[in-house]
Scaffold this motif. Structure first.
Motif, PDB file in Angstrom:
ATOM      1  N   PHE A   7      10.955 -75.601  18.199  1.00 49.74           N
ATOM      2  CA  PHE A   7      11.218 -76.875  17.522  1.00 49.74           C
ATOM      3  C   PHE A   7      10.525 -78.017  18.256  1.00 49.74           C
ATOM      4  CE2 PHE A   7      13.909 -80.741  17.511  1.00 49.74           C
ATOM      5  CZ  PHE A   7      13.805 -81.101  16.164  1.00 49.74           C
ATOM      6  N   THR A   8      10.649 -78.029  19.566  1.00 47.72           N
ATOM      7  CA  THR A   8       9.994 -79.080  20.359  1.00 47.72           C
ATOM      8  C   THR A   8       8.481 -78.997  20.236  1.00 47.72           C
ATOM      9  OG1 THR A   8      11.830 -79.150  21.944  1.00 47.72           O
ATOM     10  CG2 THR A   8       9.709 -80.007  22.694  1.00 47.72           C
TER      11      THR A   8
ATOM     12  N   ILE B  44      10.029 -83.351  19.660  1.00 44.85           N
ATOM     13  CA  ILE B  44      11.378 -83.816  19.998  1.00 44.85           C
ATOM     14  C   ILE B  44      11.994 -82.882  21.032  1.00 44.85           C
ATOM     15  CG2 ILE B  44      13.701 -84.263  19.111  1.00 44.85           C
ATOM     16  CD1 ILE B  44      12.413 -84.839  16.382  1.00 44.85           C
TER      17      ILE B  44
ATOM     18  N   GLN C 229      16.650 -83.294  11.837  1.00 46.19           N
ATOM     19  CA  GLN C 229      15.420 -82.506  11.928  1.00 46.19           C
ATOM     20  C   GLN C 229      15.682 -81.154  12.582  1.00 46.19           C
ATOM     21  OE1 GLN C 229      11.629 -84.591  12.951  1.00 46.19           O
ATOM     22  NE2 GLN C 229      12.930 -86.404  13.168  1.00 46.19           N
TER      23      GLN C 229
ATOM     24  N   ASP D  99      18.748 -88.986  13.309  1.00 38.46           N
ATOM     25  CA  ASP D  99      17.550 -88.522  12.600  1.00 38.46           C
ATOM     26  C   ASP D  99      17.010 -87.244  13.233  1.00 38.46           C
ATOM     27  OD1 ASP D  99      15.383 -89.099  10.557  1.00 38.46           O
ATOM     28  OD2 ASP D  99      14.187 -88.972  12.395  1.00 38.46           O
ATOM     29  N   ALA D 100      16.959 -87.218  14.561  1.00 40.25           N
ATOM     30  CA  ALA D 100      16.491 -86.019  15.253  1.00 40.25           C
ATOM     31  C   ALA D 100      17.454 -84.850  15.037  1.00 40.25           C
ATOM     32  CB  ALA D 100      16.324 -86.308  16.747  1.00 40.25           C
TER      33      ALA D 100
ATOM     34  N   LYS E 148      12.819 -89.218  20.166  1.00 39.60           N
ATOM     35  CA  LYS E 148      12.088 -88.051  20.642  1.00 39.60           C
ATOM     36  C   LYS E 148      12.987 -87.121  21.438  1.00 39.60           C
ATOM     37  CE  LYS E 148       8.061 -88.772  18.871  1.00 39.60           C
ATOM     38  NZ  LYS E 148       7.529 -87.825  17.845  1.00 39.60           N
TER      39      LYS E 148
ATOM     40  N   GLU F 182       6.805 -77.939  17.700  1.00 42.77           N
ATOM     41  CA  GLU F 182       6.381 -78.398  16.375  1.00 42.77           C
ATOM     42  C   GLU F 182       6.550 -79.899  16.177  1.00 42.77           C
ATOM     43  OE1 GLU F 182       7.373 -76.084  12.812  1.00 42.77           O
ATOM     44  OE2 GLU F 182       8.272 -77.906  11.975  1.00 42.77           O
ATOM     45  N   THR F 183       7.646 -80.462  16.698  1.00 40.27           N
ATOM     46  CA  THR F 183       7.987 -81.859  16.394  1.00 40.27           C
ATOM     47  C   THR F 183       7.766 -82.840  17.535  1.00 40.27           C
ATOM     48  OG1 THR F 183      10.288 -81.618  17.127  1.00 40.27           O
ATOM     49  CG2 THR F 183       9.776 -81.015  14.829  1.00 40.27           C
TER      50      THR F 183
ATOM     51  N   TYR G 229      15.317 -77.530  10.772  1.00 46.12           N
ATOM     52  CA  TYR G 229      14.449 -76.501  11.363  1.00 46.12           C
ATOM     53  C   TYR G 229      15.233 -75.211  11.587  1.00 46.12           C
ATOM     54  CZ  TYR G 229      11.254 -74.239  14.641  1.00 46.12           C
ATOM     55  OH  TYR G 229      10.414 -73.336  15.259  1.00 46.12           O
TER      56      TYR G 229
END
Length: 366
Positions: A69-70, A75, A292, A288-289, A46, A72-73, A296
């Motif tokens: 971005f945060t 993260i 992402q 992985d983040a 996260k 939406e996800t 984005y």
């Protein structure tokens, strides 16, 4: 204003200098978000830690990219502002305090030579197809998101209504009177390409650069160069004070001067493009983040939003279709301007930069 370009130039010149970093001790991260965040067994971190150059550029990224971005996800994006030596030292020790690297494509290539970037799985970057990024800016280890253009700037009140149209005009101090300013290697790559274009070399025949010919052409202008600039704002200052009538400049630097009423304009014929891009640090804890956030950021809609906030040119051709005519007209990447310029051959420069810089410094001293 902080410049992503200056971060690139402040790295190290040439692959030989980078090789020496293997022996460097660990360097602690500066800035924020230096603690490591485990990605967990399923890679579902996260948090992602991204290296960028900070300043006004970093503020624009926060507004146009990181915060949405945060949202939406979920993260969180933590930012560190690190120099190349610091990043490489951490990667060499297997403990990078960052995941996603926002840097020049030239520096990414240097990192690849040091085995410092993960090989990308482009299937995980879903926005690549819709973004329409130039194929030569998608490599095994990095993907371009934007570019900056180095071009000519001139005072519109200096030549009796005439406009310089080419680098040949930049060299023509009789037809276009006044002093000039060109960049110092502390700011950017030596401007050999502009000298060759002024001497009649076609834009598509520049590389490999004829170095001797370029320096001979530079010598013809040497006495008319008032100052070699070493920071982004300086060409604008020299033009504003009428110390020079023409200067090389990073293309996004003129907008603020024009808003202040300074009679300056750019000429994009023969502009040199250098791309900025994303790479993932070797051994990144939050890979992985990082994927992402990269995915984005490369979305055309997000790239367009950043272009509205900061004067950088999206690598995404599709992003320009989401801008108004007025917004596009300010960007060197707009369709009507793009073919006027050329891409710097970063592979040629990586091989030759150290020698060219040494020769340039000797030449500049006279």
């Amino acid at each position: 204003m902080s410049d992503p370009k200056i971060g690139r130039r402040a790295l190290l010149r040439g692959a030989g200098g980078l090789a020496a970093l293997a022996a460097l001790p660990s360097v602690a991260a500066c800035g924020t978000g230096t603690s490591r965040v485990s990605s967990g067994a399923n890679g579902g971190s996260k948090t992602v830690i991204v290296r960028d150059s900070g300043g006004a550029y970093g503020e624009a990224l926060q507004k146009a990219v990181y915060t949405p971005f945060t949202k939406e996800t979920g993260i969180k994006v933590q930012v560190v502002n690190l120099q190349g030596t610091q990043m490489l030292a951490q990667i060499k020790q297997g403990r990078p305090q960052f995941d996603l690297i926002n840097n020049s494509m030239m520096d990414h290539a240097k990192f690849v030579a040091q085995d410092a970037l993960e090989k990308l799985d482009t299937e995980r970057i879903k926005s690549l197809k819709s973004a329409k990024i130039p194929e030569n800016q998608i490599t095994d280890h990095a993907v371009a998101h934007s570019f900056y253009g180095q071009c000519m700037a001139y005072r519109t009140d200096a030549f009796g209504g005439r406009k310089p149209e080419s680098w040949a005009d930049f060299w023509d101090t009789k037809g276009f009177k006044g002093s000039r300013s060109m960049c110092n290697p502390d700011a950017d790559l030596p401007e050999l390409e502009f000298a060759l274009l002024a001497d009649g070399v076609p834009m598509d025949k520049l590389y490999p650069l004829d170095v001797d010919r370029a320096f001979n052409v530079l010598t013809r202008l040497r006495s008319d160069i008032k100052k070699f600039w070493d920071s982004g704002p300086l060409p604008g200052v020299l033009l504003s004070r009428q110390e020079v009538t023409m200067a090389t400049v990073w293309d996004g630097r003129l907008a603020a001067l024009q808003q202040q009423g300074v009679p300056v304009q750019r000429q994009l014929n023969g502009a040199r493009r250098q791309f900025q891009g994303f790479g993932i640090a070797k051994g990144a804890a939050n890979a992985d983040a990082a994927y992402q956030l990269m995915d984005y950021s490369l979305r055309p809609k997000v790239a367009a939003a950043l272009a509205k906030t900061y004067p950088s040119n999206p690598a995404s051709a599709e992003a320009y279709t989401l801008l108004t005519n007025e917004e596009r007209s300010k960007l060197a990447g707009a369709p009507e301007y793009y073919d006027k310029g050329f891409d710097a051959d970063i592979n040629w420069w990586i091989k030759n930069e150290a020698a060219i810089t040494k020769r340039w410094l000797e030449w500049a001293r006279g």
